[in-house]
Design a protein around this motif. Structure first.
Motif, short mmCIF file in Angstrom:
data_model
loop_
_atom_site.label_atom_id
_atom_site.label_comp_id
_atom_site.label_asym_id
_atom_site.label_seq_id
_atom_site.Cartn_x
_atom_site.Cartn_y
_atom_site.Cartn_z
N LEU A 128 0.95 -1.22 0.08
CA LEU A 128 0.34 0.02 0.57
C LEU A 128 0.64 1.37 -0.41
O LEU A 128 1.58 1.72 0.96
N GLY A 129 0.71 1.83 -0.40
CA GLY A 129 1.64 3.56 -1.11
C GLY A 129 2.79 3.62 -1.75
O GLY A 129 3.25 4.11 -1.35
N GLN A 130 3.12 2.18 -2.54
CA GLN A 130 4.48 1.84 -2.54
C GLN A 130 4.07 1.79 -4.46
O GLN A 130 3.84 1.18 -4.43
N GLY A 131 6.22 1.44 -4.36
CA GLY A 131 5.71 1.11 -6.14
C GLY A 131 6.01 -0.24 -6.12
O GLY A 131 5.86 -1.11 -4.70
N PRO A 132 5.56 -1.28 -6.86
CA PRO A 132 5.86 -2.80 -7.04
C PRO A 132 7.44 -3.15 -7.30
O PRO A 132 8.05 -2.08 -7.48
N GLU A 133 7.25 -3.71 -6.18
CA GLU A 133 8.84 -4.96 -6.35
C GLU A 133 9.01 -5.67 -6.73
O GLU A 133 7.75 -7.03 -6.49
N LEU A 134 9.48 -6.86 -7.46
CA LEU A 134 9.89 -7.76 -8.38
C LEU A 134 10.48 -8.59 -7.21
O LEU A 134 11.05 -8.44 -6.47
N LEU A 135 9.63 -9.91 -7.18
CA LEU A 135 9.71 -10.97 -6.78
C LEU A 135 10.71 -11.99 -7.70
O LEU A 135 11.30 -12.52 -6.87
N ILE A 136 9.68 -12.46 -8.75
CA ILE A 136 10.57 -13.47 -9.51
C ILE A 136 10.61 -12.45 -10.92
O ILE A 136 9.54 -12.22 -11.40
N ARG A 137 11.56 -13.35 -11.35
CA ARG A 137 11.65 -12.91 -13.37
C ARG A 137 11.54 -13.61 -13.76
O ARG A 137 13.07 -14.87 -13.80
N TYR A 138 10.59 -14.90 -14.92
CA TYR A 138 11.20 -15.98 -15.93
C TYR A 138 11.76 -15.30 -17.22
O TYR A 138 10.59 -14.73 -18.00
N GLU A 139 12.21 -16.61 -17.28
CA GLU A 139 12.03 -16.27 -19.17
C GLU A 139 12.47 -18.26 -19.28
O GLU A 139 12.82 -18.63 -19.45
N ASN A 140 11.17 -18.05 -20.23
CA ASN A 140 10.12 -19.04 -20.46
C ASN A 140 10.09 -19.98 -19.30
O ASN A 140 9.27 -19.32 -18.23
N GLU A 141 10.23 -20.79 -18.67
CA GLU A 141 10.20 -21.89 -17.32
C GLU A 141 11.59 -21.46 -16.84
O GLU A 141 11.27 -22.15 -15.91
N GLU A 142 12.55 -20.94 -17.35
CA GLU A 142 13.71 -20.63 -16.19
C GLU A 142 13.32 -19.21 -15.48
O GLU A 142 13.00 -18.70 -16.28
N ALA A 143 13.47 -19.82 -14.02
CA ALA A 143 13.20 -18.03 -12.95
C ALA A 143 14.96 -17.71 -12.87
O ALA A 143 15.67 -18.65 -12.91
N VAL A 144 14.90 -17.16 -13.81
CA VAL A 144 16.19 -16.20 -13.90
C VAL A 144 17.04 -15.51 -12.73
O VAL A 144 18.15 -14.68 -12.84
N ASP A 145 16.47 -14.48 -12.38
CA ASP A 145 15.50 -13.09 -11.10
C ASP A 145 15.08 -13.96 -10.21
O ASP A 145 14.06 -13.45 -10.21
N ASP A 146 15.25 -14.84 -9.41
CA ASP A 146 14.38 -14.86 -7.80
C ASP A 146 15.25 -13.78 -6.82
O ASP A 146 14.80 -14.58 -5.37
N SER A 147 15.85 -13.27 -6.55
CA SER A 147 16.67 -12.44 -5.59
C SER A 147 16.22 -12.47 -4.48
O SER A 147 16.56 -11.78 -3.37
N GLN A 148 14.49 -11.81 -5.17
CA GLN A 148 14.02 -10.84 -3.90
C GLN A 148 12.88 -11.90 -3.02
O GLN A 148 12.11 -11.57 -2.55
#
Lengths: 115, 116
Positions: A39-59
């Protein structure tokens, strides 16, 4: 062209219960993102997928959060068990994943309330 | 790591008046820059983006933004605001080093209220 579809739109659960969110990206988009927006914040990335591979799940808080993107299309984000602080809007976005086409297209989000 | 600052949490303007929303970023090189708009209960919609080239970028709904490297800014402007522009506006910066703008960092947003 259909946009990013998310369900459910709203979810109310009690703490310690599990919850899952589903996302269907735009057809042909290879890259899929899950964001959390407090609430009251911008979106924060949790995870990014390239096709079926999670390439950034650091958060992604891996003790309670998990995600999958089977077959590189739909994706599910799960929280187990949910805590009060998990109340937020969970946004899914997708992009073509090509250089020069980096725009991310967002779904309407799932508003989670943990009681 | 990149970061974005939107100094104004809430702005109120009269319909027909001009608008400028401020955005400052921190990044070690030339970033990708975006402005998104979010209406209540909706996802984010892209207004405009800057990747390279002309520093004055035109977007949808009559919005424009100017990239100023010397000031690390990417302010959003509109010459005449309509009541339907009332929404939350987010500035975002994307990392270039990965070759794409995939990793976006958003500001905390500016809520725009339009009075009639």
């Amino acid at each position: 062209e259909a946009g990013v579809v998310q369900s459910p739109r709203y979810k109310i659960i009690e703490k310690k219960q599990p919850v899952a969110f589903w996302c269907n990206p735009i057809s042909g988009h290879n890259t899929l993102y899950w964001y959390r927006q407090n609430l009251g914040q911008g979106p924060e990335l949790l995870i990014r997928y390239e096709n079926e591979e999670a390439v950034d799940d650091s958060q992604l808080p891996k003790d309670r959060f998990s995600a999958e993107r089977l077959k590189g299309v739909d994706s599910t984000l799960k929280i187990q068990p949910a805590e009060l602080g998990d109340s937020a809007v969970y946004l899914c976005a997708s992009s073509p994943g090509l250089v020069g086409e980096e725009e991310q297209f967002f779904g309407p989000g799932t508003r989670l309330t943990v009681l | 790591a990149q970061s974005v600052t939107q100094p104004d949490i809430h702005i109120t303007v009269s319909e027909g008046a001009s608008l400028e929303l401020r955005c400052n970023y921190s990044y070690g090189a030339t970033p990708y820059l975006f402005w998104y708009v979010q209406s209540p209960g909706q996802g984010l919609q892209l207004l405009l983006k800057y990747f390279s080239g002309d520093t004055l970028v035109q977007g949808i709904k009559g919005f424009e933004a100017e990239f100023k490297r010397s000031q690390s800014s990417f302010n959003l402007r509109k010459p005449s605001v309509h009541w339907s522009d009332a929404a939350e506006y987010f500035c975002a910066v994307g990392a270039r080093e990965t070759g794409t703008a995939s990793k976006l960092t958003f500001g905390t947003g500016t809520r725009l209220q339009v009075t009639l």
